[in-house]
Design an enzyme around this catalytic site. Structure first.
Site, PDB file in Angstrom:
ATOM      1  N   LYS A   6      40.670  39.953  35.563  1.00 16.59           N
ATOM      2  CA  LYS A   6      39.958  38.646  34.884  1.00 16.59           C
ATOM      3  C   LYS A   6      40.218  38.894  33.216  1.00 16.59           C
ATOM      4  CE  LYS A   6      37.426  42.151  32.529  1.00 16.59           C
ATOM      5  NZ  LYS A   6      37.254  42.173  30.935  1.00 16.59           N
ATOM      6  N   MET A  12      41.567  44.204  31.874  1.00 16.19           N
ATOM      7  CA  MET A  12      41.588  43.115  32.952  1.00 16.19           C
ATOM      8  C   MET A  12      40.461  43.453  34.086  1.00 16.19           C
ATOM      9  SD  MET A  12      45.259  41.367  32.851  1.00 16.19           S
ATOM     10  CE  MET A  12      44.797  39.997  34.086  1.00 16.19           C
ATOM     11  N   ASP A  62      31.549  44.923  34.669  1.00 20.79           N
ATOM     12  CA  ASP A  62      32.429  44.007  35.305  1.00 20.79           C
ATOM     13  C   ASP A  62      32.581  43.896  36.885  1.00 20.79           C
ATOM     14  OD1 ASP A  62      33.284  43.271  32.561  1.00 20.79           O
ATOM     15  OD2 ASP A  62      35.134  44.589  32.656  1.00 20.79           O
TER      16      ASP A  62
END
Length: 310
Positions: free
Chosen positions: A17, A108, A145
């Site tokens: 992400k 990420m 996340d």
């Protein structure tokens, strides 16, 4: 649950992400921060294969440096498998094979993607069939996340980033990602942010207790307009990441002077994400960055969250 739904291995793919917007609230008494973020899942993936085993084991390989990735219970994917087994009463085990494409400790969400993939893969392999709502609840227990890695696409995260709401995003956004083998610790970056705010409290506005995503970000995503989104990219952790890794400033300058619409440190870094006008512009920028000796990768978003494939 003692009867598995399948005897064959299950393969799941989950995306990394980019936080196209990240506002970090003030530090709370427990040391955590409230967040407001706009996530976009992008086409760098983690592939995880789960197969029946007596205990809980895993192996890791990939196109990125995985030498620092633990393969014991410190690994979020293995913890995810154990959590699902404990919550459902499943008495067997699993062996996980992870092939990583998302940079390790790169901001990420690669570890979170692994955990999301493990939940989906083990649920399918074991036949526990807990449903999407329960998977989301378990994901939130593993990390902020992880729920987004389950969901994918584009979403707004609030609270500690794990309270998700849908965000409409039209079209395709093209990114060039500059990765670095020397990762950054997320807790260290948040600590640097707190120190930065304390040092400069007379010069900068105080952090809000309840942050919110800028309406202009939502408008740009709805419009599918890369140029509009480039104007409103924001990451409150960027200054802290640059203080720990000053070399990233030169990378940002090079990309933005070589055709990128805008550049931003992804999450807690050190991955730098450049938004490009089109796939062709992204390929041209990648060539420039590669020629400068940087490790640049192409990606696009939004893409789906953790899914069984094959």
């Amino acid at each position: 649950m003692s009867i598995a739904s399948t005897s064959t291995p299950v393969r799941v793919r989950a995306p990394g992400k980019i936080n196209v917007f990240l506002e970090v609230g003030c530090r709370e008494d427990d040391g955590y921060h409230q967040l407001a973020t706009a996530f976009q899942a992008v086409s760098l993936y983690e592939d995880l294969t789960a197969e029946h085993a007596v205990g809980f084991t895993m192996a890791v390989s990939g196109s990125v440096d995985v030498s620092a990735v633990p393969v014991d219970d410190r690994n979020l994917a293995l913890r995810a498998a154990r959590l699902l087994a404990a919550e459902t009463g499943y008495r067997g085990g699993v062996h996980l094979e992870v092939v990583k494409q998302v940079p390790v400790a790169g901001g990420m969400g690669g570890g979170s993607a692994d955990a999301a993939a493990a939940l989906v893969a083990c649920d399918a392999l074991w036949g526990t069939d807990v449903g999407s709502q329960e998977l989301h609840r378990l994901a939130a227990r593993l990390g902020a996340d992880v729920p987004f890695a389950l969901r994918g696409g584009t979403a707004i995260g609030t609270g500690r980033g794990d309270e998700l709401s849908a965000a409409l995003a039209r079209g395709r956004f093209d990114w060039v990602l500059v990765v670095n083998e020397d990762g950054l610790s997320t807790p260290e970056v948040y600590g640097a942010l707190d120190r930065h705010r304390e040092r400069h409290h007379l010069d900068i506005a105080p952090a809000r207790k309840t942050p919110a995503v800028d309406a202009a970000v939502l408008q740009a995503l709805r419009a599918g307009d890369a140029a509009m989104l480039a104007e409103v990219l924001r990451n409150d952790l960027q200054a802290a990441a640059l203080s720990l890794r000053p070399d990233l400033a030169a990378t940002l300058e090079l990309g933005e002077s070589s055709g990128a619409l805008a550049g931003i440190v992804s999450g807690s870094g050190p991955t730098v994400a450049f938004l490009a006008e089109s796939p062709e512009a992204a390929a041209e920028l990648q060539a420039v960055l590669d020629a400068a000796g940087l490790d640049a990768l192409l990606a696009h978003g939004p893409v789906p969250g953790a899914r069984v494939i094959g």
